[in-house]
Design a protein around this motif. Structure first.
Motif, short mmCIF file in Angstrom:
data_model
loop_
_atom_site.label_atom_id
_atom_site.label_comp_id
_atom_site.label_asym_id
_atom_site.label_seq_id
_atom_site.Cartn_x
_atom_site.Cartn_y
_atom_site.Cartn_z
N MET A 27 0.81 -1.22 0.00
CA MET A 27 0.00 0.00 0.00
C MET A 27 0.84 1.27 0.00
SD MET A 27 -3.22 -0.92 -0.08
CE MET A 27 -4.27 0.36 0.61
N ASP A 28 2.16 1.13 0.18
CA ASP A 28 3.01 2.32 0.16
C ASP A 28 3.46 2.67 -1.26
OD1 ASP A 28 4.83 0.34 -0.39
OD2 ASP A 28 6.18 0.80 1.29
N ASN A 29 2.96 1.93 -2.25
CA ASN A 29 3.21 2.20 -3.67
C ASN A 29 4.67 2.04 -4.07
OD1 ASN A 29 0.46 2.90 -3.93
ND2 ASN A 29 0.89 4.99 -3.28
N ASP A 30 5.43 1.30 -3.28
CA ASP A 30 6.85 1.07 -3.58
C ASP A 30 6.99 -0.38 -4.03
OD1 ASP A 30 9.56 1.23 -3.82
OD2 ASP A 30 9.98 1.32 -1.67
N ASN A 31 6.76 -0.62 -5.33
CA ASN A 31 6.65 -1.98 -5.83
C ASN A 31 7.77 -2.38 -6.77
OD1 ASN A 31 4.05 -2.08 -4.56
ND2 ASN A 31 3.24 -0.94 -6.30
N ARG B 2 -6.62 3.58 -6.48
CA ARG B 2 -6.01 2.25 -6.56
C ARG B 2 -6.99 1.28 -7.21
NH1 ARG B 2 -4.18 3.79 -1.27
NH2 ARG B 2 -1.90 3.63 -1.04
N CYS C 37 -4.93 -3.10 -4.31
CA CYS C 37 -3.90 -2.43 -3.50
C CYS C 37 -2.93 -1.60 -4.32
CB CYS C 37 -3.12 -3.48 -2.69
SG CYS C 37 -4.12 -4.31 -1.44
N THR D 288 -1.85 1.33 -7.15
CA THR D 288 -2.31 2.55 -7.81
C THR D 288 -2.61 2.22 -9.27
OG1 THR D 288 -0.02 3.18 -8.27
CG2 THR D 288 -1.06 4.14 -6.31
N ASN E 265 4.31 10.25 -3.64
CA ASN E 265 3.79 8.97 -3.20
C ASN E 265 2.84 8.37 -4.23
OD1 ASN E 265 3.31 6.77 -1.49
ND2 ASN E 265 1.56 7.76 -0.54
N TYR E 266 1.90 9.18 -4.74
CA TYR E 266 0.92 8.67 -5.69
C TYR E 266 1.38 8.77 -7.13
CZ TYR E 266 -2.38 8.12 -1.92
OH TYR E 266 -3.00 7.70 -0.77
N VAL F 156 4.27 7.71 -8.05
CA VAL F 156 5.01 6.44 -8.15
C VAL F 156 5.76 6.34 -9.48
CG1 VAL F 156 3.59 5.15 -6.52
CG2 VAL F 156 2.87 5.23 -8.88
#
Length: 397
Positions: free
Chosen positions: A1-5, A249, A252, A254, A285-286, A288
């Motif tokens: 959920m922290d958008n760090d994928n 999103r 989970c 974005t 953050n969004y 990404v």
């Protein structure tokens, strides 16, 4: 959920991804070359620099800035579904004597006109007329020629999920089939004039309340039969060249970094070829960035100075040293810029350009205004700090 994928790491053979060659081509040479697999596209995009790719994918708000290395001009963006209204007719229009076949004189009575007074999409949907939808697209396409406003974020295709959605007036209907074909014919009409009529907001943006990051859950069947169908014909049948992603999103992830939506369906299944902007997301953050680029987004909606220093200040991982070691990211960056260049080459932004044309970067009035404001606030901040320090010294004396 922290958008760090996605983690930028050294992988593959980074040297196999070519940047900065001198092949003597400009984007104007590719006008009319609609086969993206043509070798000319490879030769042209081998000229682009890594820095250009990294800056342009980062700062894409208000306009796609010029890229000197491939001769790509600045292209102005505009909202919205009620007509092109971000700028007046005369803001970017060519002046008489410019050589442009479409010019607007400053004493023209329509010089300060904005086209954002058109009928809304709900009414267009209620006509059940594909011919009227196409006519609307043609009107906006013609206007884009005269105003030099090429990218139009004007085809809203989200579903009327609730009667209380604050932007239902920007969308056609609660019926996916009606929405799909009204949008497709609007795109067809605009493209006749080289206007990049963009679909938005991809996808499942069904509310305005807390839409920044709200997690939407659905089944694939429901998505395909409803929301996603609204986009499909515009891309598969009409060759839509522009699209905007959503704030929300999907599950989970974005929307702008959802591989199922962005890669599996949009690029691979529907065969989309064109530029993709994020919505007006102003937080790192969004936005990404690295995840969005890996999934085919060609630009964020952020703005800033066209320097690597400005880019890296927003995303500390977005540096030449980091990215230049990651073959996967380098390939995605170059692919994104190829798709964006392809859309621009097939738009009215290239009208008047030839293989001998050269793009010269200049500072606009608003660039100078931003710089002056930055300097002014910097001086004021320094004076305030000085005054504070002097006051402390006086108090302690």
């Amino acid at each position: 959920m922290d958008n760090d994928n996605y983690e930028i790491t050294a992988n593959g053979d980074a040297s196999s991804v070519i940047f900065g060659e001198d092949n003597g081509l400009t984007l104007a040479d590719l006008k009319g070359v609609t086969d993206i697999t043509d070798e000319s596209w490879t030769l042209l995009m081998n000229q682009i620099t890594l820095e250009d790719c990294m800056i342009r994918t980062d700062f894409g708000g208000t306009s796609t800035k010029a890229i000197d290395s491939i001769g790509s001009p600045e292209v102005i963006q505009n909202d919205g579904p009620n007509g092109i209204y971000s700028y007046t007719l005369g803001t970017y229009a060519s002046a008489e004597g410019s050589g442009d076949p479409y010019t607007v004189s400053e004493d023209d009575p329509n010089y300060n006109y904005k086209a954002g007074v058109m009928v809304n999409e709900t009414v267009i949907g209620q006509t059940f007329s594909k011919e009227l939808a196409q006519a609307y697209g043609e009107v906006m396409g013609n206007y884009s020629l005269w105003s030099n406003l090429t990218i139009w974020w004007g085809v809203g295709v989200n579903i009327h999920r609730s009667p209380y959605n604050a932007r239902n007036h920007e969308y056609y209907s609660e019926d996916a089939v009606l929405c799909e074909y009204q949008a497709a014919y609007t795109v067809r009409g605009a493209l006749k004039y080289g206007c990049l009529a963009a679909l938005k907001h991809y996808a499942l943006n069904d509310t305005e309340i807390n839409r920044t990051g709200v997690a939407v859950y659905t089944t694939e069947q429901a998505a395909r039969e409803n929301e996603l169908r609204c986009y499909q014909s515009s891309i598969e049948d009409e060759g839509c060249l522009a699209l905007m992603t959503a704030f929300n999103r999907v599950g989970c992830y974005t929307a702008n970094s959802h591989t199922g939506l962005m890669v599996n369906i949009l690029w691979e299944e529907w065969g989309f070829l064109g530029l993709i902007s994020e919505d007006f997301i102003q937080t790192s953050n969004y936005s990404v960035l690295k995840e969005a680029v890996i999934n085919g987004v060609t630009m964020t909606c952020n703005t800033g100075e066209s320097t690597m220093a400005a880019v890296s200040a927003m995303w500390d991982y977005w540096t030449v040293d980091n990215v230049s070691e990651d073959e996967t990211m380098l390939t995605a960056l170059k692919q994104a810029m190829t798709w964006q260049a392809y859309a621009i080459a097939n738009s009215n932004a290239m009208d008047g350009y030839s293989s001998t044309s050269r793009v010269v970067s200049v500072r606009t009035w608003y660039d100078n205004l931003i710089t002056c404001l930055q300097i002014g606030f910097g001086v004021l901040t320094a004076l305030c700090i000085l005054k504070y320090v002097l006051a402390l010294r006086k108090k302690n004396a």
